[in-house]
Enzyme design. Structure first.
Site, PDB file in Angstrom:
ATOM      1  N   LYS A 135       1.156  -1.297   0.053  1.00  0.00           N
ATOM      2  CA  LYS A 135       0.021  -0.365  -0.043  1.00  0.00           C
ATOM      3  C   LYS A 135       1.382   1.386   0.267  1.00  0.00           C
ATOM      4  CE  LYS A 135      -4.558  -1.965  -0.085  1.00  0.00           C
ATOM      5  NZ  LYS A 135      -4.511  -2.053  -1.425  1.00  0.00           N
TER       6      LYS A 135
ATOM      7  N   ASP B 251       0.585  -0.284  -4.866  1.00  0.00           N
ATOM      8  CA  ASP B 251      -1.041  -0.232  -4.832  1.00  0.00           C
ATOM      9  C   ASP B 251      -0.994   1.308  -3.976  1.00  0.00           C
ATOM     10  OD1 ASP B 251      -3.017  -0.021  -5.347  1.00  0.00           O
ATOM     11  OD2 ASP B 251      -3.987  -1.512  -4.469  1.00  0.00           O
TER      12      ASP B 251
ATOM     13  N   LYS C  25     -12.431  -7.302  -9.178  1.00  0.00           N
ATOM     14  CA  LYS C  25     -12.971  -7.435  -7.870  1.00  0.00           C
ATOM     15  C   LYS C  25     -14.328  -7.794  -7.737  1.00  0.00           C
ATOM     16  CE  LYS C  25      -9.969  -4.559  -4.434  1.00  0.00           C
ATOM     17  NZ  LYS C  25      -9.194  -5.043  -5.269  1.00  0.00           N
TER      18      LYS C  25
HETATM   19 MG    MG Z   1      -6.067  -2.256  -5.653  1.00  0.00          MG
END
Ligand code: MG
Length: 377
Positions: free
Chosen positions: A171, A199, A272
């Site tokens: 992250k 990301d 997703k």
């Molecule tokens: Mg992502």
């Protein structure tokens, strides 16, 4: 099967439970922190008594336009429209849901998954087979590393690596120089054959993203994911960098996937299930992305055993060369509604082989339903 026959939905029960992140605080860019989240489980029951389960767990209220209570409110709106729907016709199920409520794909996803599960149990087939067939018995996994001090992120990666994980998603989306230091620290504890994604979850301003990409240029086994919030900003970042680009949040349906591909905006899509509205639309987008030469991460925003099983079934049908990794979210979260199944081992996730999702939900452990919708006739 004729609508109104035994495969018609007679009852929908909706349950809630809390899912706790297994490693303290899950930190993303822009100060977004998650520790515990409301997850929603739906059970559909057909006139013949077949049952299926699905789950939706948005990653907090500011990750996507979705939130836990929103899932429950939307399912309350959708469920009456599915009484009488044939679980073996997912096209019909989606047509009914779309006629009742625009958008809210994350809530529709829970109902979609429950219908696939029931369909599989009626057919005696795993969901992966109903989706077109499994191409692999188990799938490679990745683990996300919360945004934090570089040494803490590197330690997290080293721990997961010792458990067999070879794919990591850092992250990022903070100060570009500090993010570059995070990447360097993590790359130092990985080896050839590993993959590292940075990301930003759309958290960089485009200028900072361009600076960050420049600082990370040439890093081996590294790629960028969703640097900025919009497709146009991500394109501005991609043009001056040779780093492979993953898009996630902006790919919400087939038209956005097609547009991004037509602009050569990415090499890799993070798909997703909840964001795109369930397994039926996700399969379409998976197959389109594969045909366009993309690589795929397959997962959901968040979830437990049910989300993990649905991810495994969708990932199983992805050609191995096109599948980057899936996430087994039930390794990231502490509470388990189906006995911590499917269970990862050595950095890979097994695809359940039993009928439907191939896992057994402990209904008693879910407690009383939040609400139930039954056939009035
Ligand atoms: Mg992502």
């Amino acid at each position: 099967m004729r609508e109104g026959a035994g495969a018609a939905i007679e009852r929908i029960d909706v349950y809630g439970y809390e899912l706790t992140y297994a490693h303290g605080d899950y930190v993303m860019s822009s100060g977004r922190t998650v520790h515990r989240l409301p997850s929603t489980v739906v059970r559909v029951t057909t006139r013949d008594g077949a049952q299926g389960f699905g789950e939706a767990c948005p990653l907090g209220p500011t990750y996507l336009p979705a939130f836990g209570e929103g899932a429950r409110a939307a399912i309350r709106e959708l469920a009456p429209g599915l009484i009488g729907a044939d679980v073996t016709s997912l096209a019909g199920v989606h047509r009914r849901m779309d006629a009742r409520l625009a958008g809210h794909g994350y809530a529709k996803s829970a109902l979609d998954i429950a219908c696939w599960d029931a369909f599989g149990r009626i057919a005696g087939q795993p969901v992966a087979a109903l989706l077109g067939g499994a191409l692999q018995e188990d799938v490679p996994l990745y683990v996300a590393i919360p945004l934090g001090p570089a040494d803490r992120m590197a330690d997290f990666v080293a721990r997961e690596r010792a458990g067999g994980i070879r794919n990591f998603q850092l992250k990022l989306g903070a100060d570009p120089a500090e993010d570059a230091a995070r990447v360097a620290a993590v790359l130092a504890v990985t080896q050839d054959g590993d993959a590292v994604i940075g990301d930003a979850n759309g958290g960089w301003r485009r200028q900072d993203a361009i600076i960050a990409a420049g600082l990370m240029a040439g890093a081996r086994r590294f790629r960028l994911e969703q640097p900025c919030p919009t497709l146009e900003e991500c394109l501005a970042v991609r043009r001056p960098t040779a780093l492979p680009m993953v898009l996630d949040e902006v790919i919400t349906d087939l038209p956005t996937l097609a547009r991004a591909a037509s602009l050569d905006a990415m090499d890799h899509v993070n798909l997703k299930i909840g964001r795109v509205g369930g397994l039926l639309p996700a399969r379409l987008m998976r197959d389109a992305a594969v045909a366009l030469g993309m690589r795929l991460t397959i997962e959901d925003s968040w979830g437990g055993d049910l989300v993990t099983a649905s991810v495994a079934h969708l990932a199983a049908g992805t050609p191995p060369g096109a599948l980057f990794a899936a996430s087994f979210m039930n390794d990231w979260t502490l509470e388990h509604v189906a006995g911590y199944r499917p269970r990862s081992a050595g950095g890979r996730g097994p695809v359940p082989t039993g009928p439907g999702l191939g896992i057994e939900v402990d209904v008693a452990a879910l407690g009383e339903p939040l609400f139930t919708v039954v056939d009035p006739g």
